[in-house]
Design a protein around this motif. Sequence first.
Motif, PDB file in Angstrom:
ATOM      1  N   UNK A 157      45.663  45.713  38.578  1.00  0.00           N
ATOM      2  CA  UNK A 157      45.761  46.483  37.328  1.00  0.00           C
ATOM      3  C   UNK A 157      46.769  47.622  37.403  1.00  0.00           C
ATOM      4  N   UNK A 158      46.986  48.148  38.626  1.00  0.00           N
ATOM      5  CA  UNK A 158      47.946  49.234  38.781  1.00  0.00           C
ATOM      6  C   UNK A 158      47.398  50.614  38.442  1.00  0.00           C
ATOM      7  N   UNK A 159      46.099  50.724  38.173  1.00  0.00           N
ATOM      8  CA  UNK A 159      45.525  52.041  37.886  1.00  0.00           C
ATOM      9  C   UNK A 159      45.613  52.958  39.108  1.00  0.00           C
ATOM     10  N   UNK A 160      45.787  54.238  38.856  1.00  0.00           N
ATOM     11  CA  UNK A 160      45.553  55.222  39.909  1.00  0.00           C
ATOM     12  C   UNK A 160      44.040  55.269  40.130  1.00  0.00           C
ATOM     13  N   UNK A 161      43.613  55.717  41.305  1.00  0.00           N
ATOM     14  CA  UNK A 161      42.180  55.752  41.585  1.00  0.00           C
ATOM     15  C   UNK A 161      41.466  56.669  40.596  1.00  0.00           C
ATOM     16  N   UNK A 162      42.093  57.795  40.243  1.00  0.00           N
ATOM     17  CA  UNK A 162      41.468  58.721  39.286  1.00  0.00           C
ATOM     18  C   UNK A 162      41.337  58.072  37.914  1.00  0.00           C
ATOM     19  N   UNK A 163      42.323  57.234  37.545  1.00  0.00           N
ATOM     20  CA  UNK A 163      42.303  56.569  36.244  1.00  0.00           C
ATOM     21  C   UNK A 163      41.215  55.509  36.191  1.00  0.00           C
ATOM     22  N   UNK A 201      47.375  50.456  46.485  1.00  0.00           N
ATOM     23  CA  UNK A 201      47.080  49.332  45.582  1.00  0.00           C
ATOM     24  C   UNK A 201      48.050  49.362  44.399  1.00  0.00           C
ATOM     25  N   UNK A 202      48.333  50.556  43.927  1.00  0.00           N
ATOM     26  CA  UNK A 202      49.274  50.725  42.806  1.00  0.00           C
ATOM     27  C   UNK A 202      50.680  50.290  43.229  1.00  0.00           C
ATOM     28  N   UNK A 203      51.070  50.647  44.444  1.00  0.00           N
ATOM     29  CA  UNK A 203      52.367  50.199  44.970  1.00  0.00           C
ATOM     30  C   UNK A 203      52.392  48.675  45.086  1.00  0.00           C
ATOM     31  N   UNK A 204      51.260  48.116  45.488  1.00  0.00           N
ATOM     32  CA  UNK A 204      51.164  46.660  45.634  1.00  0.00           C
ATOM     33  C   UNK A 204      51.351  45.982  44.280  1.00  0.00           C
ATOM     34  N   UNK A 205      50.687  46.516  43.263  1.00  0.00           N
ATOM     35  CA  UNK A 205      50.776  45.972  41.903  1.00  0.00           C
ATOM     36  C   UNK A 205      52.229  45.932  41.436  1.00  0.00           C
ATOM     37  N   UNK A 206      52.934  47.052  41.575  1.00  0.00           N
ATOM     38  CA  UNK A 206      54.329  47.113  41.113  1.00  0.00           C
ATOM     39  C   UNK A 206      55.233  46.216  41.957  1.00  0.00           C
ATOM     40  N   UNK A 207      55.039  46.250  43.267  1.00  0.00           N
ATOM     41  CA  UNK A 207      55.876  45.445  44.164  1.00  0.00           C
ATOM     42  C   UNK A 207      55.734  43.959  43.878  1.00  0.00           C
ATOM     43  N   UNK A 208      54.480  43.510  43.678  1.00  0.00           N
ATOM     44  CA  UNK A 208      54.241  42.084  43.435  1.00  0.00           C
ATOM     45  C   UNK A 208      54.852  41.644  42.094  1.00  0.00           C
ATOM     46  N   UNK A 209      54.701  42.476  41.063  1.00  0.00           N
ATOM     47  CA  UNK A 209      55.266  42.112  39.762  1.00  0.00           C
ATOM     48  C   UNK A 209      56.788  42.027  39.831  1.00  0.00           C
ATOM     49  N   UNK A 210      57.385  42.947  40.572  1.00  0.00           N
ATOM     50  CA  UNK A 210      58.841  42.930  40.719  1.00  0.00           C
ATOM     51  C   UNK A 210      59.280  41.700  41.508  1.00  0.00           C
ATOM     52  N   UNK A 223      58.154  45.683  30.852  1.00  0.00           N
ATOM     53  CA  UNK A 223      56.718  45.406  30.935  1.00  0.00           C
ATOM     54  C   UNK A 223      56.098  46.139  32.120  1.00  0.00           C
ATOM     55  N   UNK A 224      56.786  46.112  33.261  1.00  0.00           N
ATOM     56  CA  UNK A 224      56.279  46.795  34.451  1.00  0.00           C
ATOM     57  C   UNK A 224      56.150  48.291  34.195  1.00  0.00           C
ATOM     58  N   UNK A 225      57.166  48.888  33.554  1.00  0.00           N
ATOM     59  CA  UNK A 225      57.131  50.319  33.239  1.00  0.00           C
ATOM     60  C   UNK A 225      55.948  50.646  32.327  1.00  0.00           C
ATOM     61  N   UNK A 226      55.714  49.796  31.337  1.00  0.00           N
ATOM     62  CA  UNK A 226      54.604  50.032  30.406  1.00  0.00           C
ATOM     63  C   UNK A 226      53.261  49.939  31.130  1.00  0.00           C
TER      64      UNK A 226
END
Length: 286
Positions: free
Chosen positions: A146-152, A236-245, A253-256
């Motif tokens: 999902x790319x959420x921050x843990x706080x989010x 996990x957030x880095x993983x989300x962005x890296x995998x999508x790229x 879409x990734x930025x959004x």
Amino acid sequence: MLAEYNRDPWDVDRAKTTLQQLFDLWKEKKAPKLGESNRASLFSAFKHCSKLFSRPYKQIKAYQMQECIDECGKGYSTQAAIKNLWGHLDRFALELDIINRCYSELLTSEAVPPTSREPFTLDEVKEVWKHQKEPWFDSILILIYSGWRISELLALKPEDIDLQEGTMKGGTKTKAGKGRIVPIGSKIRPFIEARLAEGGPRLICYNGKACSQTQYRVFWADMMEALGMNHVPHECRHTFETRMDSVGGNRRCIDLLMGHVSKDTGNRVYNHKTLEELKATVELIP
């Protein structure tokens, strides 16, 4: 000074406004419009300017502002916050006709070091999947997909989840990140449904109550030990962005999905992505 006054007269009393007085007025008039975390960092940065508190703001020069940054004894983040504060105060002072030029534009701070964050490898993600039925491991997979921050993630409420539409709504920190829509990927939908079925006040709960970051990090440490890994939640957030790229996801879409402002003006202003496109991008993640 007399020649400058004759050329561009100023309010003499206003010219006597000290740094402390300007900050107090800025704190009242401008600070409430900023985000909570940004506001807190600026308030903290002000403490490092204490030697100039009683000096008339009009008399403060660029080298004195720079000394506050260079002599703070802190790292790049604090230095950046002090530099940011001087920018806010300069613009406010300019608005009040206390100054006629912004010395903050000349300031520098320590560069941000290269990130030390390491995304989960594909093999590591596969290992997490093997533990999906064990308590709390679902939260790692929700973060990765999902790319959420843990706080989010911990702030999400049941009403932020729309299972019919297949979306989650939340986000913090930046204007682009707040209130963003993140599709519920098919891989993590069962976890989201199971969490909602618990009926707690948050999507992620502990003993029927909202789970704090402190408590979650205790669970995280136990999971990392069980997995034999050494990651932090933000990776996990880095993983989300890296995998999508890596799988060729559309940059807009990734930025959004990440809550980032696109660096490309054309993409930022003109490229309006639909929810279906965002869903398709999320589904690309292996």
